[in-house]
Design a protein around this motif. Sequence first.
Motif, PDB file in Angstrom:
ATOM      1  N   GLY A   1       0.748  -0.079  28.901  1.00  0.00           N
ATOM      2  CA  GLY A   1       1.355  -1.366  28.597  1.00  0.00           C
ATOM      3  C   GLY A   1       2.723  -1.318  27.946  1.00  0.00           C
ATOM      4  N   ALA A   2       3.100  -2.482  27.375  1.00  0.00           N
ATOM      5  CA  ALA A   2       4.421  -2.626  26.763  1.00  0.00           C
ATOM      6  C   ALA A   2       4.581  -1.769  25.516  1.00  0.00           C
ATOM      7  CB  ALA A   2       4.668  -4.097  26.420  1.00  0.00           C
ATOM      8  N   SER A   3       3.468  -1.444  24.858  1.00  0.00           N
ATOM      9  CA  SER A   3       3.547  -0.616  23.653  1.00  0.00           C
ATOM     10  C   SER A   3       3.963   0.809  23.967  1.00  0.00           C
ATOM     11  CB  SER A   3       2.203  -0.608  22.921  1.00  0.00           C
ATOM     12  OG  SER A   3       1.217   0.078  23.699  1.00  0.00           O
ATOM     13  N   GLY A   4       3.698   1.262  25.197  1.00  0.00           N
ATOM     14  CA  GLY A   4       4.031   2.628  25.577  1.00  0.00           C
ATOM     15  C   GLY A   4       3.118   3.671  24.987  1.00  0.00           C
ATOM     16  N   HIS A   5       1.989   3.253  24.388  1.00  0.00           N
ATOM     17  CA  HIS A   5       1.057   4.216  23.813  1.00  0.00           C
ATOM     18  C   HIS A   5       0.510   5.155  24.880  1.00  0.00           C
ATOM     19  CE1 HIS A   5      -0.049   1.851  19.898  1.00  0.00           C
ATOM     20  NE2 HIS A   5       1.248   1.984  20.070  1.00  0.00           N
ATOM     21  N   LEU A   6       0.100   6.354  24.455  1.00  0.00           N
ATOM     22  CA  LEU A   6      -0.535   7.304  25.359  1.00  0.00           C
ATOM     23  C   LEU A   6      -2.038   7.305  25.124  1.00  0.00           C
ATOM     24  CD1 LEU A   6       1.795  10.445  25.448  1.00  0.00           C
ATOM     25  CD2 LEU A   6       1.605   8.568  27.067  1.00  0.00           C
ATOM     26  N   LEU A   7      -2.797   7.286  26.223  1.00  0.00           N
ATOM     27  CA  LEU A   7      -4.261   7.278  26.174  1.00  0.00           C
ATOM     28  C   LEU A   7      -4.790   8.556  26.803  1.00  0.00           C
ATOM     29  CD1 LEU A   7      -4.879   3.621  27.451  1.00  0.00           C
ATOM     30  CD2 LEU A   7      -4.486   4.384  25.103  1.00  0.00           C
ATOM     31  N   ARG A   8      -5.892   9.044  26.239  1.00  0.00           N
ATOM     32  CA  ARG A   8      -6.508  10.260  26.773  1.00  0.00           C
ATOM     33  C   ARG A   8      -8.009  10.204  26.547  1.00  0.00           C
ATOM     34  NH1 ARG A   8      -4.567  16.439  25.232  1.00  0.00           N
ATOM     35  NH2 ARG A   8      -5.943  17.542  26.684  1.00  0.00           N
ATOM     36  N   ASP A   9      -8.778  10.561  27.576  1.00  0.00           N
ATOM     37  CA  ASP A   9     -10.239  10.570  27.496  1.00  0.00           C
ATOM     38  C   ASP A   9     -10.706  12.000  27.266  1.00  0.00           C
ATOM     39  OD1 ASP A   9     -12.972  10.263  27.765  1.00  0.00           O
ATOM     40  OD2 ASP A   9     -12.834   8.919  29.492  1.00  0.00           O
ATOM     41  N   LEU A  10     -11.430  12.209  26.146  1.00  0.00           N
ATOM     42  CA  LEU A  10     -11.925  13.550  25.815  1.00  0.00           C
ATOM     43  C   LEU A  10     -13.336  13.794  26.313  1.00  0.00           C
ATOM     44  CD1 LEU A  10     -10.598  14.023  22.161  1.00  0.00           C
ATOM     45  CD2 LEU A  10      -9.468  14.529  24.339  1.00  0.00           C
ATOM     46  N   GLY A  11     -14.003  12.760  26.830  1.00  0.00           N
ATOM     47  CA  GLY A  11     -15.347  12.931  27.344  1.00  0.00           C
ATOM     48  C   GLY A  11     -16.412  12.878  26.259  1.00  0.00           C
TER      49      GLY A  11
ATOM     50  N   PRO B   1       0.834  -1.203   0.000  1.00  0.00           N
ATOM     51  CA  PRO B   1       0.000   0.000   0.000  1.00  0.00           C
ATOM     52  C   PRO B   1       0.867   1.251   0.000  1.00  0.00           C
ATOM     53  CG  PRO B   1       0.079  -0.946   2.187  1.00  0.00           C
ATOM     54  CD  PRO B   1       0.768  -1.914   1.289  1.00  0.00           C
ATOM     55  N   ASP B   2       0.241   2.403  -0.194  1.00  0.00           N
ATOM     56  CA  ASP B   2       0.991   3.656  -0.212  1.00  0.00           C
ATOM     57  C   ASP B   2       1.679   3.913   1.125  1.00  0.00           C
ATOM     58  OD1 ASP B   2       0.119   5.294  -2.876  1.00  0.00           O
ATOM     59  OD2 ASP B   2      -1.473   3.985  -2.182  1.00  0.00           O
ATOM     60  N   SER B   3       1.021   3.599   2.229  1.00  0.00           N
ATOM     61  CA  SER B   3       1.642   3.713   3.545  1.00  0.00           C
ATOM     62  C   SER B   3       0.919   2.780   4.501  1.00  0.00           C
ATOM     63  CB  SER B   3       1.604   5.153   4.070  1.00  0.00           C
ATOM     64  OG  SER B   3       0.287   5.555   4.329  1.00  0.00           O
ATOM     65  N   TYR B   4       1.604   2.461   5.580  1.00  0.00           N
ATOM     66  CA  TYR B   4       1.009   1.584   6.580  1.00  0.00           C
ATOM     67  C   TYR B   4       1.642   1.869   7.929  1.00  0.00           C
ATOM     68  CZ  TYR B   4       5.367  -1.006   6.169  1.00  0.00           C
ATOM     69  OH  TYR B   4       6.687  -1.341   6.152  1.00  0.00           O
ATOM     70  N   CYS B   5       0.967   1.434   8.983  1.00  0.00           N
ATOM     71  CA  CYS B   5       1.513   1.517  10.333  1.00  0.00           C
ATOM     72  C   CYS B   5       0.962   0.353  11.136  1.00  0.00           C
ATOM     73  CB  CYS B   5       1.134   2.836  10.998  1.00  0.00           C
ATOM     74  SG  CYS B   5       1.592   2.924  12.753  1.00  0.00           S
ATOM     75  N   PHE B   6       1.864  -0.511  11.631  1.00  0.00           N
ATOM     76  CA  PHE B   6       1.452  -1.539  12.576  1.00  0.00           C
ATOM     77  C   PHE B   6       1.278  -0.843  13.924  1.00  0.00           C
ATOM     78  CE2 PHE B   6       3.099  -4.009   9.138  1.00  0.00           C
ATOM     79  CZ  PHE B   6       2.384  -5.208   9.173  1.00  0.00           C
ATOM     80  N   PHE B   7       0.025  -0.540  14.264  1.00  0.00           N
ATOM     81  CA  PHE B   7      -0.264   0.354  15.388  1.00  0.00           C
ATOM     82  C   PHE B   7      -0.119  -0.352  16.730  1.00  0.00           C
ATOM     83  CE2 PHE B   7      -3.265   2.632  18.214  1.00  0.00           C
ATOM     84  CZ  PHE B   7      -2.712   3.910  18.124  1.00  0.00           C
ATOM     85  N   SER B   8      -0.560  -1.618  16.822  1.00  0.00           N
ATOM     86  CA  SER B   8      -0.449  -2.340  18.088  1.00  0.00           C
ATOM     87  C   SER B   8      -0.391  -3.833  17.833  1.00  0.00           C
ATOM     88  CB  SER B   8      -1.629  -2.020  19.016  1.00  0.00           C
ATOM     89  OG  SER B   8      -2.829  -2.594  18.524  1.00  0.00           O
ATOM     90  N   ALA B   9       0.132  -4.564  18.829  1.00  0.00           N
ATOM     91  CA  ALA B   9       0.217  -6.026  18.752  1.00  0.00           C
ATOM     92  C   ALA B   9      -0.005  -6.596  20.145  1.00  0.00           C
ATOM     93  CB  ALA B   9       1.575  -6.467  18.214  1.00  0.00           C
ATOM     94  N   ALA B  10      -0.756  -7.692  20.224  1.00  0.00           N
ATOM     95  CA  ALA B  10      -0.977  -8.381  21.495  1.00  0.00           C
ATOM     96  C   ALA B  10      -0.856  -9.882  21.252  1.00  0.00           C
ATOM     97  CB  ALA B  10      -2.346  -8.050  22.064  1.00  0.00           C
ATOM     98  N   ARG B  11      -0.009 -10.557  22.024  1.00  0.00           N
ATOM     99  CA  ARG B  11       0.149 -12.003  21.903  1.00  0.00           C
ATOM    100  C   ARG B  11      -0.627 -12.689  23.023  1.00  0.00           C
ATOM    101  NH1 ARG B  11       5.945 -13.336  22.235  1.00  0.00           N
ATOM    102  NH2 ARG B  11       5.635 -13.522  24.470  1.00  0.00           N
ATOM    103  N   ASP B  12      -1.617 -13.482  22.633  1.00  0.00           N
ATOM    104  CA  ASP B  12      -2.485 -14.170  23.595  1.00  0.00           C
ATOM    105  C   ASP B  12      -3.016 -13.194  24.638  1.00  0.00           C
ATOM    106  OD1 ASP B  12      -2.053 -16.627  22.283  1.00  0.00           O
ATOM    107  OD2 ASP B  12      -0.205 -16.936  23.410  1.00  0.00           O
ATOM    108  N   GLY B  13      -3.405 -12.005  24.159  1.00  0.00           N
ATOM    109  CA  GLY B  13      -4.015 -10.996  25.015  1.00  0.00           C
ATOM    110  C   GLY B  13      -3.048 -10.097  25.753  1.00  0.00           C
ATOM    111  N   VAL B  14      -1.753 -10.313  25.610  1.00  0.00           N
ATOM    112  CA  VAL B  14      -0.756  -9.517  26.330  1.00  0.00           C
ATOM    113  C   VAL B  14      -0.135  -8.506  25.366  1.00  0.00           C
ATOM    114  CG1 VAL B  14       1.386  -9.564  27.653  1.00  0.00           C
ATOM    115  CG2 VAL B  14      -0.269 -11.433  27.893  1.00  0.00           C
ATOM    116  N   ASP B  15      -0.219  -7.227  25.728  1.00  0.00           N
ATOM    117  CA  ASP B  15       0.314  -6.145  24.899  1.00  0.00           C
ATOM    118  C   ASP B  15       1.802  -6.331  24.651  1.00  0.00           C
ATOM    119  OD1 ASP B  15       0.190  -3.648  23.560  1.00  0.00           O
ATOM    120  OD2 ASP B  15       0.936  -2.623  25.340  1.00  0.00           O
ATOM    121  N   GLN B  16       2.234  -6.074  23.397  1.00  0.00           N
ATOM    122  CA  GLN B  16       3.631  -6.240  23.005  1.00  0.00           C
ATOM    123  C   GLN B  16       4.198  -4.919  22.493  1.00  0.00           C
ATOM    124  OE1 GLN B  16       5.202  -9.497  23.198  1.00  0.00           O
ATOM    125  NE2 GLN B  16       3.307  -9.811  24.357  1.00  0.00           N
TER     126      GLN B  16
END
Length: 366
Positions: free
Chosen positions: A243-253, A89-104
Amino acid sequence: MRTLIMVAVMVLVALAAGLSFVIKAGAQVAAGTAKLEYRCGDGDGSLPSIPTDVPTLRSCTATVTNTGSSPLLAANIVFEPSSPGLPAPDSYCFFSAARDGVDQPVRCGTLSYDFGDIAAGAQSTITLRIIVRSTREYGADVVLRTAPDAREYARVQVHGLVSPGAAAPAPPLKLYRTDVGDPSTGPVLPAEPSPAVYRVAYRLMVVNSGGEPYDDVKIEMAATAFEYSGVSISESETWVRSGASGHLLRDLGPLPARSDIARDIVFAVERSSGICALADPVIVVTARRGATVDTAAVTGGSTLLGACGGGEGGGANSAALPVTGAGTGAGDGRADPTRNATRALALSVLLLLAGVSLRRAGQVRR
């Protein structure tokens, strides 16, 4: 020149390999040893076509079953160029991965995923969230191997379709640099910068164009946007690292009907640090309305930030997610200022080779 060509070829291999897909064929299994299933979505894995040139989030699972009588050691899957000759494809991003439910841990350009050892008769599943943007049909092979002997146990051919008539994901999103601005309104005049700090600001807009409110809106930003040591992000206290991915989460309401939410995300580097980093926001937005959950993805384009030359934003800005999806610099955490030129050369080679038809046994049938 020879070194540059070698680098371009190496990057080309990565370019051709990664992706979000519509399944068109089952796994080819090495009898009596292991089985690989790769599915996207529900049921048999079939998905609607993605809209043309729109970042689209897909959830896919790779399941490996050890059908042999001894352990499958250090099993892994790798995304490789399509054996039927479909382009990436023109571009891609593997955004997240979880092995057997565990964030990687994962980065946008990660093409190999480890299952570890799988006991006889056991199975393991890796779930991937992949952002893909394309202007034409695309594909790849997913290959199951083991690390000790690099033996290939199974290969799945996957095929993505693009349609101009496909509905864009909801809710509608915009993510742009404020000094460049939303094309419909123009730039937003930035605050006077500190002479001691390099800054670049992005604005995220989440739009509810419907007649019903969203009960809650959450945003998740990939770690590649802020992983460099010495790079800070505005309002860091409003984000939660996950988790292990280090992603940042934010709730906007909540988000009322026929309205929008705008948030600025500012990356900053102290001038005295000497750091040349890359601000590369990749964001997934989840909006909930009762039992209905809408999910959309957006990318803001990468910007060199810090001691890289140029102005307030540090210099170069790309119009879209880098085609490799990598968004990371050299191993020391600093971006490589020559990487954009290498990407451009590799992309040119890829586009040239994309027209070559590679017909092999086991070709996907439509």
